[in-house]
Design an enzyme around this catalytic site. Structure first.
Site, PDB file in Angstrom:
ATOM      1  N   ASP A  12      -7.277   1.022   4.549  1.00  0.00           N
ATOM      2  CA  ASP A  12      -6.096   1.850   4.329  1.00  0.00           C
ATOM      3  C   ASP A  12      -5.140   1.776   5.511  1.00  0.00           C
ATOM      4  O   ASP A  12      -5.499   2.155   6.627  1.00  0.00           O
ATOM      5  CB  ASP A  12      -6.534   3.288   4.095  1.00  0.00           C
ATOM      6  CG  ASP A  12      -5.455   4.121   3.431  1.00  0.00           C
ATOM      7  OD1 ASP A  12      -4.482   3.544   2.937  1.00  0.00           O
ATOM      8  OD2 ASP A  12      -5.594   5.350   3.403  1.00  0.00           O
ATOM      9  N   ASP A  13      -3.930   1.313   5.257  1.00  0.00           N
ATOM     10  CA  ASP A  13      -2.898   1.244   6.285  1.00  0.00           C
ATOM     11  C   ASP A  13      -3.225   0.213   7.373  1.00  0.00           C
ATOM     12  O   ASP A  13      -2.760   0.327   8.498  1.00  0.00           O
ATOM     13  CB  ASP A  13      -2.699   2.628   6.928  1.00  0.00           C
ATOM     14  CG  ASP A  13      -1.223   2.939   7.158  1.00  0.00           C
ATOM     15  OD1 ASP A  13      -0.386   2.366   6.451  1.00  0.00           O
ATOM     16  OD2 ASP A  13      -0.915   3.763   8.034  1.00  0.00           O
ATOM     17  N   CYS A  72       1.363   3.788  -1.103  1.00  0.00           N
ATOM     18  CA  CYS A  72      -0.076   3.724  -1.321  1.00  0.00           C
ATOM     19  C   CYS A  72      -0.446   3.878  -2.792  1.00  0.00           C
ATOM     20  O   CYS A  72      -1.174   3.059  -3.354  1.00  0.00           O
ATOM     21  CB  CYS A  72      -0.765   4.796  -0.485  1.00  0.00           C
ATOM     22  SG  CYS A  72      -2.521   4.991  -0.829  1.00  0.00           S
TER      23      CYS A  72
END
Length: 227
Positions: A41-42, A85
């Site tokens: 994530d990210d 996202c």
């Protein structure tokens, strides 16, 4: 944060990829490869050692990059809210471009699910055992499309107020990613990357006793910023 938490999961990924490759080059009868999809994530490309960053240590990502393929350019289609996202995960799991994915979200993907058109459903039809753990952030109940779901999380990890709106100029920043009292990835006492790695190992132990191919969807919350 313990660096080996994410490293252990990436090591699992590398070993599975190598095992799948070996199966394709041997003279054995054709066999469906196991699929392990890791979603960080990210994760930013500047935070990969093999891509030129000498301040972070990412040995397993480096191995994957140097022995496989890495993209030098990629583009995100955007989103229908402040962050990309949700849109990215919706497009990935439904195979639809951004505005078609948004239209499907408004009906909670009911038609797509009914037709068995999500990524995991299509693999189930192809004979795969499907498994999901970690961050979901898609308006579908993962249990409706995966055979096995463990520790799914809706979005950002739980945070204390100290993790938000920081740092403030002129004030001492007491927040620390290593301090478990601030929760975040540490909520529950174990770093969330380690929880997911343990989940994955448990599933692999069971999968090793079956001849059925598997699809694993491992969605890490880390290394997303604490917000």
């Amino acid at each position: 944060m313990k660096a080996d938490c994410a490293n252990r999961s990436l090591y699992i990924a590398l070993m599975l990829l190598l095992a799948g490759w070996m199966a394709t080059v041997t003279g054995a009868a054709p066999k469906k490869p196991n699929i392990l999809f890791i979603f960080a994530d990210d994760q930013c490309y500047q935070t990969i050692g093999a891509l030129g960053n000498d301040e972070v240590e990412t040995p397993h990502l480096d191995s994957l990059a140097t022995s496989g393929v890495s993209f030098s350019n990629t583009y995100n289609m955007g989103g229908w809210n402040g962050a990309v996202c949700v849109a990215s995960r919706a497009m990935l799991n439904t195979g639809r471009m951004i505005w078609r994915a948004q239209a499907a979200e408004k009906t909670k993907y009911s038609q797509i699910i009914a037709k068995g058109q999500t990524w995991s459903q299509l693999l189930k039809k192809a004979g795969y055992e499907t498994y999901m753990t970690g961050k979901w952030h898609v308006k579908i109940e993962p249990e409706t499309i995966f055979d096995n779901v463990v520790h799914d999380r809706p979005g950002m990890p739980n945070q204390t107020k100290q993790g938000y709106d920081r740092p403030t100029e002129g004030k001492l920043d007491l927040w620390s990613p290593f301090d478990q009292s601030f929760e975040g990835f540490w909520k529950g006492g174990k770093h969330w990357s380690e929880v997911l790695a343990d989940d994955a190992e448990s599933f692999l132990d069971n999968a090793s006793k079956s001849d059925k191919p598997f699809f694993m969807y491992l969605a890490f919350n880390a290394p997303h910023d604490p917000r």
